[in-house]
Design a protein around this motif. Sequence first.
Motif, mmCIF file in Angstrom:
data_model
loop_
_atom_site.group_PDB
_atom_site.id
_atom_site.type_symbol
_atom_site.label_atom_id
_atom_site.label_comp_id
_atom_site.label_asym_id
_atom_site.label_seq_id
_atom_site.Cartn_x
_atom_site.Cartn_y
_atom_site.Cartn_z
ATOM 1 N N MET A 1 2.820 40.997 -41.714
ATOM 2 C CA MET A 1 4.216 41.394 -41.773
ATOM 3 C C MET A 1 5.067 40.374 -41.006
ATOM 4 S SD MET A 1 5.704 45.026 -40.627
ATOM 5 C CE MET A 1 7.409 45.309 -40.499
ATOM 6 N N ALA A 2 6.091 39.870 -41.651
ATOM 7 C CA ALA A 2 6.950 38.864 -41.036
ATOM 8 C C ALA A 2 7.839 39.497 -39.963
ATOM 9 C CB ALA A 2 7.818 38.197 -42.097
ATOM 10 N N ARG A 3 8.022 38.777 -38.898
ATOM 11 C CA ARG A 3 8.875 39.260 -37.820
ATOM 12 C C ARG A 3 10.337 39.086 -38.227
ATOM 13 N NH1 ARG A 3 9.326 37.231 -31.663
ATOM 14 N NH2 ARG A 3 10.942 38.701 -31.118
ATOM 15 N N THR A 4 11.167 40.031 -37.847
ATOM 16 C CA THR A 4 12.595 39.909 -38.113
ATOM 17 C C THR A 4 13.335 39.655 -36.806
ATOM 18 O OG1 THR A 4 12.916 42.297 -37.933
ATOM 19 C CG2 THR A 4 12.489 41.418 -40.133
ATOM 20 N N PHE A 5 14.406 38.919 -36.916
ATOM 21 C CA PHE A 5 15.214 38.568 -35.759
ATOM 22 C C PHE A 5 16.643 38.999 -36.013
ATOM 23 C CE2 PHE A 5 11.794 35.458 -36.104
ATOM 24 C CZ PHE A 5 11.256 35.500 -34.830
ATOM 25 N N GLN A 6 17.369 39.239 -34.927
ATOM 26 C CA GLN A 6 18.779 39.595 -35.020
ATOM 27 C C GLN A 6 19.563 38.769 -34.016
ATOM 28 O OE1 GLN A 6 19.397 43.785 -34.490
ATOM 29 N NE2 GLN A 6 17.963 44.347 -36.102
ATOM 30 N N VAL A 7 20.796 38.451 -34.371
ATOM 31 C CA VAL A 7 21.677 37.789 -33.415
ATOM 32 C C VAL A 7 21.783 38.696 -32.191
ATOM 33 C CG1 VAL A 7 24.045 37.025 -32.980
ATOM 34 C CG2 VAL A 7 22.940 36.494 -35.168
ATOM 35 N N GLY A 8 21.637 38.105 -31.027
ATOM 36 C CA GLY A 8 21.681 38.871 -29.784
ATOM 37 C C GLY A 8 20.308 39.146 -29.188
#
Length: 131
Positions: A1-8
């Motif tokens: 499962m690919a990791r997700t990133f968010q601004v902040g």
Amino acid sequence: MARTFQVGDTFTHVRQCDRLRPVYYAGASGDYNPIHIDPEVGKLAGFDGVILQGLCTLGWAVEAVAVFVGDPGLVRRVRVRFSRPVLPEDTVTFQGRVTAIADGRLSTEVTATNQRGEPVLRGAVVETSLG
């Protein structure tokens, strides 16, 4: 499962500059500038002794991002401003924050301080591919 990133999103990475790190780095990099390996030259330059090579500090900043994203092969671009030299026995704490996600790239800003709270690196920007 690919990791997700968010601004902040934020991350922290800590490295210790042991007293022989400048010598080890000199051997690995070929940077034998006497300010990094001869305490007397460091004193003549206004320090208490030797200082760590700036590229080693930069390498640690990039390492902080590589650990955060999970793959050093994703690093694509680096920009940095050194604020103060790292000294043997310093503990350097890197603080990073995701500042942008666009066009398959992740941008992070990284700062670093020593154990005295003094900035050693400011405004480093490390861009990575998203994988």
